[in-house]
Design a protein around this motif. Sequence first.
Motif, PDB file in Angstrom:
ATOM      1  N   LYS A 111      94.110  26.307  -2.768  1.00 29.45           N
ATOM      2  CA  LYS A 111      95.509  26.253  -2.362  1.00 29.45           C
ATOM      3  C   LYS A 111      95.919  24.795  -2.209  1.00 29.45           C
ATOM      4  CE  LYS A 111      95.784  28.451   1.475  1.00 29.45           C
ATOM      5  NZ  LYS A 111      95.962  29.382   2.597  1.00 29.45           N
ATOM      6  N   GLU A 114      98.025  21.525  -6.252  1.00 26.03           N
ATOM      7  CA  GLU A 114      98.503  21.936  -7.580  1.00 26.03           C
ATOM      8  C   GLU A 114      99.712  22.872  -7.513  1.00 26.03           C
ATOM      9  OE1 GLU A 114      96.186  21.205 -10.616  1.00 26.03           O
ATOM     10  OE2 GLU A 114      95.888  19.643  -9.085  1.00 26.03           O
ATOM     11  N   GLY A 115     100.102  23.299  -6.334  1.00 29.26           N
ATOM     12  CA  GLY A 115     101.205  24.256  -6.220  1.00 29.26           C
ATOM     13  C   GLY A 115     100.711  25.664  -6.497  1.00 29.26           C
ATOM     14  N   THR A 116     101.642  26.593  -6.775  1.00 26.54           N
ATOM     15  CA  THR A 116     101.278  27.991  -7.008  1.00 26.54           C
ATOM     16  C   THR A 116     100.681  28.140  -8.402  1.00 26.54           C
ATOM     17  OG1 THR A 116     103.163  28.580  -5.667  1.00 26.54           O
ATOM     18  CG2 THR A 116     102.193  30.339  -6.959  1.00 26.54           C
TER      19      THR A 116
END
Length: 220
Positions: A111, A114-116
């Motif tokens: 998490k 890198e974002g979602t």
Amino acid sequence: LPALPLAGKHVLVTAGPTHEPIDPVRYIANRSSGKQGYAIAAAALAAGARVTLVSGPVALLPPPGVKLVPVQTAREMLEAVRTALPADIAIFAAAVADWRVADAGAQKIKKGAEGTPDFALVENPDILATIARDKARRPSLVVGFAAETEHVVEHAKAKLARKGCDLIVANDVSPESGVMGGDRNRVHLVSASGIETWPDMDKEAVARALVSRFGELASA
Ligand code: C5P
């Protein structure tokens, strides 16, 4: 009636969900307990068949006497089914994941920075359609299942044609039906000769009734 209607027959059953890895700790799956498929394997065994049960991950013990082939993914399931052939009757009761993640990572996705994550999905092989259309090794009776939440019979009719199987056992798995994970089932049999709707029964009784019908169809 013969005491053991499936004596001398090899019955192949797929059951349970498949697990498609996202990374080493996460997966995509379907909500399938495997109960109906396992009950069919047990009923086929009781009817005298030799039974191969190709099963995704479930919390059930295999019926003693069946040959269990445990698998995780759809691709492994197809491979195990091919290896188990030839069979006289093949019953595809597994809830196979339609898609898998294109490149499942070798490390856990973290998490944060890198974002979602953005997954590309690719379609899994259709095991039922592949075997039903296998000219050289098609079992003489090929049975599919259709778990639907609406328009159950209409979808089953379309599926019969699309998959090239002899019979579709259709059931309503909408949350109100209580079929998913539950002990009872109400099925519709959809084939070229029409539609039959059976009363609500426990999954063992459904399995016994299905197996006796499969025996008639396979020897017809
Ligand atoms: O395509 P759908 O999942 O609605 O069809 C259900 C039937 O097809 C079931 O018998 C299931 O076991 C089989 N199936 C399969 N391989 C897939 C998808 C479904 O064998 N990839």
